[in-house]
Structures are given as C-alpha cells and as structure tokens.
Design an enzyme around this catalytic site. Sequence first.
Site, PDB file in Angstrom:
ATOM      1  CG  HIS A 307      -2.101   0.895   1.042  1.00 18.17           C
ATOM      2  ND1 HIS A 307      -2.059   2.253   1.274  1.00 18.17           N
ATOM      3  CD2 HIS A 307      -3.361   0.622   0.606  1.00 18.17           C
ATOM      4  CE1 HIS A 307      -3.237   2.767   0.997  1.00 18.17           C
ATOM      5  NE2 HIS A 307      -4.052   1.816   0.582  1.00 18.17           N
ATOM      6  CG  ASP A 364      -8.546  -4.622  -2.696  1.00 21.76           C
ATOM      7  OD1 ASP A 364      -9.766  -4.557  -2.516  1.00 21.76           O
ATOM      8  OD2 ASP A 364      -7.867  -3.681  -3.122  1.00 21.76           O
TER       9      ASP A 364
HETATM   10  N1  CMC Z   1       3.981  -7.533  -4.894  1.00 22.25           N
HETATM   11  C1  CMC Z   1       5.325  -7.540  -5.125  1.00 22.25           C
HETATM   12  N2  CMC Z   1       6.107  -6.471  -5.024  1.00 22.25           N
HETATM   13  C2  CMC Z   1       5.501  -5.306  -4.697  1.00 22.25           C
HETATM   14  C3  CMC Z   1       4.140  -5.220  -4.452  1.00 22.25           C
HETATM   15  C4  CMC Z   1       3.364  -6.394  -4.556  1.00 22.25           C
HETATM   16  N3  CMC Z   1       2.044  -6.374  -4.322  1.00 22.25           N
HETATM   17  N4  CMC Z   1       3.812  -3.951  -4.138  1.00 22.25           N
HETATM   18  C5  CMC Z   1       4.958  -3.261  -4.191  1.00 22.25           C
HETATM   19  N5  CMC Z   1       5.985  -4.086  -4.537  1.00 22.25           N
HETATM   20  C6  CMC Z   1       7.411  -3.747  -4.628  1.00 22.25           C
HETATM   21  C7  CMC Z   1       7.727  -3.034  -5.924  1.00 22.25           C
HETATM   22  O1  CMC Z   1       8.116  -3.935  -6.938  1.00 22.25           O
HETATM   23  C8  CMC Z   1       8.858  -2.132  -5.485  1.00 22.25           C
HETATM   24  O2  CMC Z   1      10.033  -2.919  -5.399  1.00 22.25           O
HETATM   25  P1  CMC Z   1      11.470  -2.279  -5.806  1.00 22.25           P
HETATM   26  O3  CMC Z   1      11.714  -1.218  -4.790  1.00 22.25           O
HETATM   27  O4  CMC Z   1      12.410  -3.423  -5.742  1.00 22.25           O
HETATM   28  O5  CMC Z   1      11.301  -1.725  -7.202  1.00 22.25           O
HETATM   29  C9  CMC Z   1       8.478  -1.741  -4.073  1.00 22.25           C
HETATM   30  O6  CMC Z   1       7.668  -2.805  -3.586  1.00 22.25           O
HETATM   31  C10 CMC Z   1       7.678  -0.427  -3.982  1.00 22.25           C
HETATM   32  O7  CMC Z   1       6.575  -0.560  -4.848  1.00 22.25           O
HETATM   33  P2  CMC Z   1       5.809   0.640  -5.529  1.00 22.25           P
HETATM   34  O8  CMC Z   1       5.079   0.144  -6.720  1.00 22.25           O
HETATM   35  O9  CMC Z   1       6.793   1.775  -5.741  1.00 22.25           O
HETATM   36  O10 CMC Z   1       4.824   1.066  -4.364  1.00 22.25           O
HETATM   37  P3  CMC Z   1       3.589   2.013  -4.522  1.00 22.25           P
HETATM   38  O11 CMC Z   1       3.392   2.670  -3.228  1.00 22.25           O
HETATM   39  O12 CMC Z   1       3.746   2.893  -5.724  1.00 22.25           O
HETATM   40  O13 CMC Z   1       2.400   1.000  -4.883  1.00 22.25           O
HETATM   41  C11 CMC Z   1       0.548  -0.415  -4.698  1.00 22.25           C
HETATM   42  C12 CMC Z   1       1.371   0.689  -4.029  1.00 22.25           C
HETATM   43  C13 CMC Z   1      -0.704  -0.684  -3.879  1.00 22.25           C
HETATM   44  C14 CMC Z   1       0.096   0.055  -6.117  1.00 22.25           C
HETATM   45  C15 CMC Z   1       1.423  -1.689  -4.832  1.00 22.25           C
HETATM   46  O14 CMC Z   1       1.819  -2.129  -3.545  1.00 22.25           O
HETATM   47  C16 CMC Z   1       0.726  -2.797  -5.595  1.00 22.25           C
HETATM   48  O15 CMC Z   1       0.800  -2.842  -6.811  1.00 22.25           O
HETATM   49  N6  CMC Z   1       0.031  -3.743  -4.872  1.00 22.25           N
HETATM   50  C17 CMC Z   1      -0.711  -4.779  -5.526  1.00 22.25           C
HETATM   51  C18 CMC Z   1      -2.047  -4.239  -6.004  1.00 22.25           C
HETATM   52  C19 CMC Z   1      -3.009  -4.034  -4.855  1.00 22.25           C
HETATM   53  O16 CMC Z   1      -3.200  -4.901  -4.015  1.00 22.25           O
HETATM   54  N7  CMC Z   1      -3.694  -2.873  -4.876  1.00 22.25           N
HETATM   55  C20 CMC Z   1      -4.708  -2.550  -3.874  1.00 22.25           C
HETATM   56  C21 CMC Z   1      -4.275  -1.474  -2.929  1.00 22.25           C
HETATM   57  S1  CMC Z   1      -5.380  -1.360  -1.505  1.00 22.25           S
HETATM   58  C22 CMC Z   1      -6.872  -0.823  -2.164  1.00 22.25           C
HETATM   59  C23 CMC Z   1      -6.817   0.589  -2.533  1.00 22.25           C
HETATM   60  O17 CMC Z   1      -6.931   1.436  -1.616  1.00 22.25           O
HETATM   61  O18 CMC Z   1      -6.654   0.894  -3.710  1.00 22.25           O
END
Ligand code: CMC
Length: 429
Positions: A307, A364
């Site tokens: 998140h 989720d």
């Molecule tokens: N699985 C594997 N790796 C992950 C995941 C995941 N679910 N989420 C983040 N990472 C890794 C990502 O690859 C990155 O690694 P590195 O630093 O080596 O490049 C690091 O963690 C930071 O990730 P980010 O994409 O920069 O983080 P963010 O804050 O931009 O993204 C997120 C947040 C929710 C989009 C992401 O965690 C994600 O894609 N999660 C899976 C989708 C999901 O469950 N979404 C629902 C969120 S809760 C409901 C809502 O409020 O929307």
Amino acid sequence: MSPKVEITVDGKHLDIPCVVGSEGEIGVDISQLRAETGAITLDPGYGNTGACQSNITFIDGDKGILRYRGYDIAELAAQSTFIETAYLLIYGHLPSRAELSDFSDQLTENQMLHESMRNHFEGFPPTAHPMAILSAMINAASSYHPNLISGKNRRRRFPYHAARLISQVRTIAAFSHRKAHGLPFIYPRSNLKYTANFLHMLFSHPGEPCELKPEIVRALDIIFILHADHEQNCSTSTVRMVASSEANLFASAASGVCALWGPLHGGANQAVLNMLKEIRRDGDDGTKFLDQVKNKAAGKRLMGFGHRVYKNFDPRATIIKQQCDKVLAQLHKSDPLLDIAKKLEEIALADDFFVSRQLYPNVDFYSGIILRAIGIPEDMFTVMFAIGRMPGWIAHYKEVMDQEKPKISRPRQIYTGPTQRAYTPITER
Ligand code: CMC
C-alpha cells in the site's frame, strides 16, 4: 509551532510557510514557489504531495490508523451501519435519530431508476464489465436531473442528489449484474434496509425473494463501511479533480468509478481471486508463485499486498480477515482459496523481499473470499468497492464545492520533449 523551511533556487531565496494538521502532519506550503523562484516541484505518483487540506479521513500508515471524522475504523465496523457511516462522512457528525431517519427516507424515496433507463442497460453487450456499465449509468443518471448541471443548484440541491446517488448506485450495480447474466431486473423493496435491499435486487427471482441471512447482510455492510473512504487515493483524487472544474456530482462520481477499476486500485480484489485460482490450478501452495514475484522477471505482483500509505498493517485487512473466517463458518463453507491466501500471507510476512519493502496484506487480500462465499460474482467485486466508496467520494465532492476559495486542479509538468524545430512538408521528408 510551525517548522521553518527555506529554499534557494538559483540564488532566489524563499521562506516557506508550513501548515500543521490536527494530527501534527506537516505540509510545506509551496504555493508561492513558482511565482518567487520560477521552479516547480516534481513528485511523480504524488507520494510527497498534499493536494488539499481535508477534515474527512485521517490515516497514519506507520501505525495502521484509519479514522473517519475522528472515529476509529474498528469502532465503526463493530458498531455503526454503512448508512450511518455514510452520513458521518458526508455531513461530518454522527446523525441524531431524526437525521438518520430522514436520510434513510431520502434513500428509499430515490432508490428507483427512471424507467427509461432500462433502455440504456439494453445497449450494453453481454460481455460488458459491470464497472463499465456502472460508470456509464451513473453519468447517464445525471441526464434525468438537468438541474444538476447548473453551478448554482449544485450547492442548494446537494443533500437531495447525494442521497439519490448513494441509493441509485446500488440499484444500478444490481441491474448491471442482472443484465450481464440475462436475468430479469428485480426492483428494490421499501421495507428493506440498504444492504439487504441490494442483496435482494442481486439474488431474488421474480416472485421468489432470496434468503437474507442477517449475519451475511451485516458482513457485507461491514465491507461497505471499511471501503467508505480512504482520503486522497487514486479514485478520490480523481473525483476531487473533476469536481474542481465544477462538474456535477454524478459526472464526478462516474470518474471515480473509472479510476477505481484498475487492478492496482479497486480492481485488486478481482485480481487477487484470479491470482489465487491460478496458483491452485498450477497445484502450487504459493511458494512457486512467490518466487516468480520475487525474481520480477515474470512481471507478477502479489495482488492484495502493499500500500502506498500503510507500511505496517492495513487495519481494514485485519477486520476483513476476521470477517472472512466468520462468514465461512456461518455458511458452513470452506474455501481452498482461503487456505492458499493464508499460506501466501504466512510465507510473505516471513520473507525479506516483502518485509524489507514493507508489504503487508491490504483490504483487498481477503475481501474477495468473503464476497465469493456470499455468492457475489467476481466481476462484481470492484463494483462492491465502488458502492462502499460512494459516500467518501460524495464527502470529498462536498468539501471541494464548499471551499472558500475554489481553485481548479491543474498541475504543472517538466517538459522533456523536443525543443522548437521547423516543420518540414511531407514531400521533403
Ligand atoms: N507484490 C510484489 N512487489 C511489490 C508489491 C506487490 N504487491 N507492491 C509493491 N511491490 C514492490 C515493488 O516492486 C517495489 O520494489 P522495488 O523497490 O524493488 O522496485 C516496491 O515494492 C515499492 O513498490 P511501488 O510500486 O513503488 O509502491 P507504490 O506505493 O507505488 O504501490 C501499490 C502501491 C498498492 C500500487 C502496490 O503495492 C501494488 O501494486 N500492490 C498490488 C495491487 C493491490 O493490491 N492494490 C490494492 C491497494 S489497496 C486498495 C486501494 O486502496 O486501492
């Protein structure tokens, strides 16, 4: 006391004021930055950018705190109802009995769609995703209230339209499911409360009302409460941005539905189920899948994990997980996907890849398993999120509309394209 911030850009100096929120959060107010120094800030994904001051929802992602208008999410989930929470979010206080009763009456009065809206449903092919139908139909619903469009009436007619939207989103959602499955529409019943009425429209057959188990109705009500607001997430920021142009409430909410649909946001609940099914099909206990996630080559993510704001735990996930066990026990069901989900969580929470990146289950991760147990089809999962989030979007719309000095949202950019060049006619290329 407000912290002191100074910045110097190319010799141009600026003392920057700070805004301190009621929970001590510090916002560096850079609103004079460009005028005084010519520079702008750059923050892709807005991870460090506060787009507004808001008094609706507070999140402390490090401590796993979520409060609507100051009330803790766990307390609301345990004691409130979705409709009472909706009122709280929109109007800022818990309703008195009379206020709640008026609000409920308004919802009941507005639950029916204009009969000619049936024709719009007919226009969608059977392959249409219910989120596509939902966003289109919310926008279409505004056509039946031309007074919505007028800027002046936006404020005066707001309570009426807010009730109308909360009530009708559930009718549209149920109808979009019925349409996609070739089933006759079931009309809402005035003697049913909000969530029970929704389940009735979803699952009853003509002359054959579905069974409405109170525990199941309550479980879905809690899911709606947990989704009701989450401050400046992708869809809510979209709603606020659209609202800032003085677009009407229905158009702004429809834009929120579109933003919510993506798998990184509300679409994650459907994506989690697909992921769990894929793992099961492969005969994997989750280990192989997590290896693929970790080596990143396959471009896979552990859906329902991570998140932008929560870096310790998502308090909604804790409540949902408990609800998941409860609902399955009440329905005397077991679900192999729940076992896989628990195993994935156990492995991930002990694995340095996830721990070092502060990735924990989000709302989720388990919600899809409850929705599946209740019998909600998978393509309706994100629609459930949208129904739940509607009061939040409406509350933020109202906050934008009520601003003393409204300002249209219009970010800037750092241009990285070609500098000026001369046009060459096609004959010379
Ligand atoms: N699985 C594997 N790796 C992950 C995941 C995941 N679910 N989420 C983040 N990472 C890794 C990502 O690859 C990155 O690694 P590195 O630093 O080596 O490049 C690091 O963690 C930071 O990730 P980010 O994409 O920069 O983080 P963010 O804050 O931009 O993204 C997120 C947040 C929710 C989009 C992401 O965690 C994600 O894609 N999660 C899976 C989708 C999901 O469950 N979404 C629902 C969120 S809760 C409901 C809502 O409020 O929307």
